[in-house]
Structure formats: C-alpha cells, structure tokens
Design a protein around this motif. Structure first.
Motif, mmCIF file in Angstrom:
data_model
loop_
_atom_site.group_PDB
_atom_site.id
_atom_site.type_symbol
_atom_site.label_atom_id
_atom_site.label_comp_id
_atom_site.label_asym_id
_atom_site.label_seq_id
_atom_site.Cartn_x
_atom_site.Cartn_y
_atom_site.Cartn_z
ATOM 1 N N THR A 23 0.812 -1.210 0.000
ATOM 2 C CA THR A 23 0.000 0.000 0.000
ATOM 3 C C THR A 23 0.849 1.265 0.000
ATOM 4 O O THR A 23 0.444 2.277 -0.572
ATOM 5 C CB THR A 23 -0.939 0.005 1.226
ATOM 6 N N VAL A 24 2.010 1.225 0.656
ATOM 7 C CA VAL A 24 2.912 2.377 0.621
ATOM 8 C C VAL A 24 3.351 2.652 -0.815
ATOM 9 O O VAL A 24 3.340 3.790 -1.288
ATOM 10 C CB VAL A 24 4.144 2.131 1.515
ATOM 11 N N VAL A 25 3.722 1.592 -1.520
ATOM 12 C CA VAL A 25 4.183 1.746 -2.892
ATOM 13 C C VAL A 25 3.031 2.176 -3.802
ATOM 14 O O VAL A 25 3.218 2.949 -4.740
ATOM 15 C CB VAL A 25 4.815 0.432 -3.385
ATOM 16 N N GLY A 150 -0.585 2.301 5.293
ATOM 17 C CA GLY A 150 0.436 2.417 4.270
ATOM 18 C C GLY A 150 0.295 3.643 3.388
ATOM 19 O O GLY A 150 1.259 4.381 3.184
ATOM 20 N N PRO A 151 -0.910 3.898 2.850
ATOM 21 C CA PRO A 151 -1.053 5.103 2.020
ATOM 22 C C PRO A 151 -0.762 6.394 2.766
ATOM 23 O O PRO A 151 -0.254 7.347 2.173
ATOM 24 C CB PRO A 151 -2.523 5.035 1.585
ATOM 25 N N VAL A 152 -1.099 6.450 4.066
ATOM 26 C CA VAL A 152 -0.804 7.656 4.850
ATOM 27 C C VAL A 152 0.704 7.860 4.940
ATOM 28 O O VAL A 152 1.231 8.944 4.651
ATOM 29 C CB VAL A 152 -1.398 7.549 6.268
ATOM 30 N N ILE A 153 1.410 6.800 5.339
ATOM 31 C CA ILE A 153 2.863 6.878 5.463
ATOM 32 C C ILE A 153 3.501 7.151 4.106
ATOM 33 O O ILE A 153 4.371 8.015 3.960
ATOM 34 C CB ILE A 153 3.411 5.574 6.072
ATOM 35 N N ALA A 298 -0.674 13.145 -2.485
ATOM 36 C CA ALA A 298 -0.375 11.790 -2.027
ATOM 37 C C ALA A 298 -0.700 11.629 -0.542
ATOM 38 O O ALA A 298 -1.242 10.604 -0.119
ATOM 39 C CB ALA A 298 1.093 11.461 -2.294
ATOM 40 N N ALA A 299 -0.362 12.649 0.247
ATOM 41 C CA ALA A 299 -0.645 12.584 1.685
ATOM 42 C C ALA A 299 -2.140 12.532 1.946
ATOM 43 O O ALA A 299 -2.613 11.804 2.831
ATOM 44 C CB ALA A 299 -0.021 13.782 2.391
ATOM 45 N N ALA A 300 -2.925 13.286 1.195
ATOM 46 C CA ALA A 300 -4.373 13.294 1.383
ATOM 47 C C ALA A 300 -4.989 11.961 0.984
ATOM 48 O O ALA A 300 -5.893 11.453 1.659
ATOM 49 C CB ALA A 300 -4.993 14.429 0.572
ATOM 50 N N ALA A 301 -4.518 11.387 -0.117
ATOM 51 C CA ALA A 301 -5.032 10.092 -0.544
ATOM 52 C C ALA A 301 -4.772 9.031 0.527
ATOM 53 O O ALA A 301 -5.603 8.138 0.740
ATOM 54 C CB ALA A 301 -4.382 9.677 -1.858
#
Length: 397
Positions: A23-25, A150-153, A298-301
């Motif tokens: 999810t980070v990627v 993951g998306p937050v980080i 990206a941070a908001a998503a």
C-alpha cells in the motif's frame, strides 16, 4: 514483557511490512511514473508491473513457502524472509530505472512469501484455544491497519522526502522484527513434514498467475496489436488447466486436491481469494483515481483511509475472539457484505468531487473538504471492521 507478547509482536511486524509495502508503494506510483526513467516500458504499464509483480510472486510462492517453513523450521525461515525482504527493499529504493525496479519487486515478493504464512505458523505453534483466536484477531487487526496506514505513510514520504523512501522505510522495521524473532521466538517445525517439495507445481502456479496477469496488462497497453500479449495469455490458460492434472499425478503435490473435499476449506479459501483480491484491486485504483483524476495530494489520498484504520484497530481483536467462540460462519458472511456496500459507494463518486490537497506546510489544508465526507468517508467506515478478515486468515493455514 512475556515471550508470547514478543512472538505476537514479531508475527504482526513480519506480516505487517508485507502488507504495508504494497500500500505504501501504491500511493507512490504516480510519482514513480513521473520521476523514474524507463527503457522500453510505458508509464501506466510500468506502474502496473511495479505493483503486480510483487503481488504475483508473493501469491505464487505462499504455499511452497509454508511447506519450507514446516520442514526447515518456522523461526529460521521467518528470519530468512525478513533478511531477504530488507535486502530487496534496499534494491528497490536504489533502482535506477523502471525495468530494474520491476525485477527487484519480483524478488521482494519472493521474500515476502516466507513472511505471511510464517507469521501465521508462529501463532499457530505458540497459541491455543480462545487465546489463539484473540492472537489471530490482533494479527488481523494490526496487519490490516498497516495495509490502510500504508497510504498515509507513503503519501507523507512521497510529498516530503522521495518515493524511494517508501521502500527504504522497511529497513528499520525489518531490523526490529529480526531482533524480536531471534531473541524471543522458539524454533518449531512439523515433525511429519516431507522433505519433498513440489517445485514444479510452484513453477506452474507462477506461469498461470503471471501469464494471465502479464498478458492482460501487456495486451491492453498495446491495444492487442502485439502477439506477445496473446502468447502470455495462452501460457497462463494452459498452466491453469494443467495445474489440477499435475496435482493429481504428483506424488508430493503442492496443493493436495483431497483438501477440497472439505466444504469449509473450499469455501474459506474461495472467500479469502475474493476478499483479498477485491481489497487490493479497490485500493490500487482508488488511490490512482484520487490523485490522477480528482487531484488529491499523495498525503491526502493516504489520510483518507485513517477512519477505516481506527475501526480495524478497535474491533478486529474483538471479532477474532467472538469468531473463536461462536464460529466464523456469520462473520464471514456479514464482513464481505459490508465491504460490498463500501465498494458500491466508491462507484458513485463523481469525477468533479472536490479534491483534498493536504500539505504539511499549510495548516489550512489539514481538514478535508465537505466532498470527502460525502464521497469517501462512508465507504471507508462501513466495511472497516471487516469481521471476515479476522476469521479467514487463520482458516487458510
């Protein structure tokens, strides 16, 4: 702290970095597509391979990895998986072009395959009864929370540092998991496990999954004008048809077909396939839609998934205990139904929904616009507890 705490900690952290990485990627893909040079792949094609190469290798080798852990030792193979995952994360973070990044993601998925079944095996070997149900609930909640965190980080790292940090963040987590496993996890193995491993079966699974996925992506990218896409699809179809025939004739099959005589086994694994498949597909396209179409940062998503994370943290352990006490049937039925409602809500999001342009340097952007509370929050909250997620994972061991 007790030894069981550290066993649970190591299992959660080991599997968590596998879910976290995907999810980070995912949230870093738009920036990777813009910044990373390419030799022959297209932008969208490269993004698809970066995401799917990892998941395909991971899924293709899970069963073989579980067999290796049972025979050679669960603690030993878990540590090998952690070290391999850390090394390939460094390679991904330093990749000079898209094509090499895809290759390193393939290797990273192979290392990750040792960690997911390995973490569940550690819990099965060291917990029992209702305590085991609670441990699985905590594992599911914490692992699921890392999936959504993951998306937050990743968004914060992409916006403030670099997309490469989305891979390199794994290093301290891997180091901590190796220490906890080495110091506190006892070795265990299945004394009845066979030393014969179905490498051919694992290769056929990889051809089936990889051929179908690669052929579809490659063909669509080139409007089905290149025969390579058709050839890859044909290989995938042939391998898929050949797999059950091979399993029936193999003396040591990777997937013993007699297991499917059990209705519980069959239904549980089909449910797992459908639920995890829907989760990964939904999050993959949701993040691309939020950033590429609506204009989310990206941070908001990433931050948009925080409400779902909170529900996972607070409810998964509870549902794990309830499932161990009352049985998983109702939880497995209600959980996917709630997830379906959330997916349907995402489907109605208009393309002119006002974006959330979260920036750490601008406090006025910290609160999301009203459109977020209408278009995305309900879908994040309704399926968030995912009771089925708490009970399906142990069923697949």
């Amino acid at each position: 702290m007790s030894r069981k705490f550290w066993i649970l900690f190591a299992a959660v952290l080991g599997s968590g970095i596998v879910f976290l990485d995907s999810t980070v990627v995912n949230v870093a893909l738009p920036r990777i597509g813009r910044d990373l040079p390419r030799i022959f792949l297209g932008v969208l094609e490269g993004q698809s391979y970066i995401y799917n190469a990892y998941l395909l290798t991971l899924s293709s080798l899970l069963i073989l990895a579980g067999a290796l852990s049972d025979y050679y030792g669960r603690r030993r193979m878990f540590i090998y998986g952690l070290i391999g995952f850390g090394a390939t994360s460094v390679l991904c973070g330093l990749a000079p072009n898209t094509e090499l990044l895809v290759l390193f993601r393939v290797l990273q998925g192979a290392a990750g395959a040792l960690l997911v079944p390995g973490s569940l095996a550690l819990l099965t070997a060291n917990f029992s009864g209702e305590e085991q149900g609670r441990a699985f609930g905590i594992w599911a909640g914490a692992s699921g929370a890392t999936t959504i965190l993951g998306p937050v980080i990743g968004g914060l790292l992409v916006d403030t540092v670099s997309w490469r940090a989305a891979f390199l963040i794994n290093i301290p987590l891997v180091a901590l998991a190796v220490w906890a496993t080495w110091r506190h996890v006892p070795e265990s193995r299945d004394e009845q496990a066979s030393s014969h491993f179905d490498w051919l079966g694992a290769g056929v699974v990889a051809l089936a999954v990889g051929g179908l996925a690669f052929g579809t992506i490659y063909g669509q990218q080139r409007d089905w004008r290149d025969p390579i896409g058709y050839v890859a699809l044909a290989i995938g179809v042939v391998a898929t048809i050949a797999l059950p025939i091979l399993m029936r004739r193999s003396p040591y099959p990777l997937i013993p077909l007699y297991l499917f005589n059990s209705r519980n086994f069959t239904v549980t694994n089909i449910s797992t396939f459908l639920i995890y498949g829907s989760l990964y597909v939904t999050f993959y396209y949701l993040v691309l839609f939020q950033q590429g179409t609506l204009g989310y940062t990206a941070a908001a998503a990433g931050a948009a998934g925080i409400p779902g994370t909170l529900f996972l943290i607070f409810f998964s352990a509870r549902f794990g205990s309830l499932a161990a006490r009352y049985g998983p049937r109702w939880f497995m039925a209600v959980g996917p139904a709630l997830m379906a409602l959330g997916a349907l809500w995402y489907a109605r999001v208009p393309v002119d929904s006002r974006p959330w342009t979260l920036e750490l340097s601008n406090p006025s952007t910290y609160l999301p616009p009203a459109a977020y509370f209408i278009d995305f929050l309900p879908a994040a909250v309704v399926p968030a507890p995912k009771p089925a997620h708490s009970t399906i994972s142990p069923g697949t061991t």
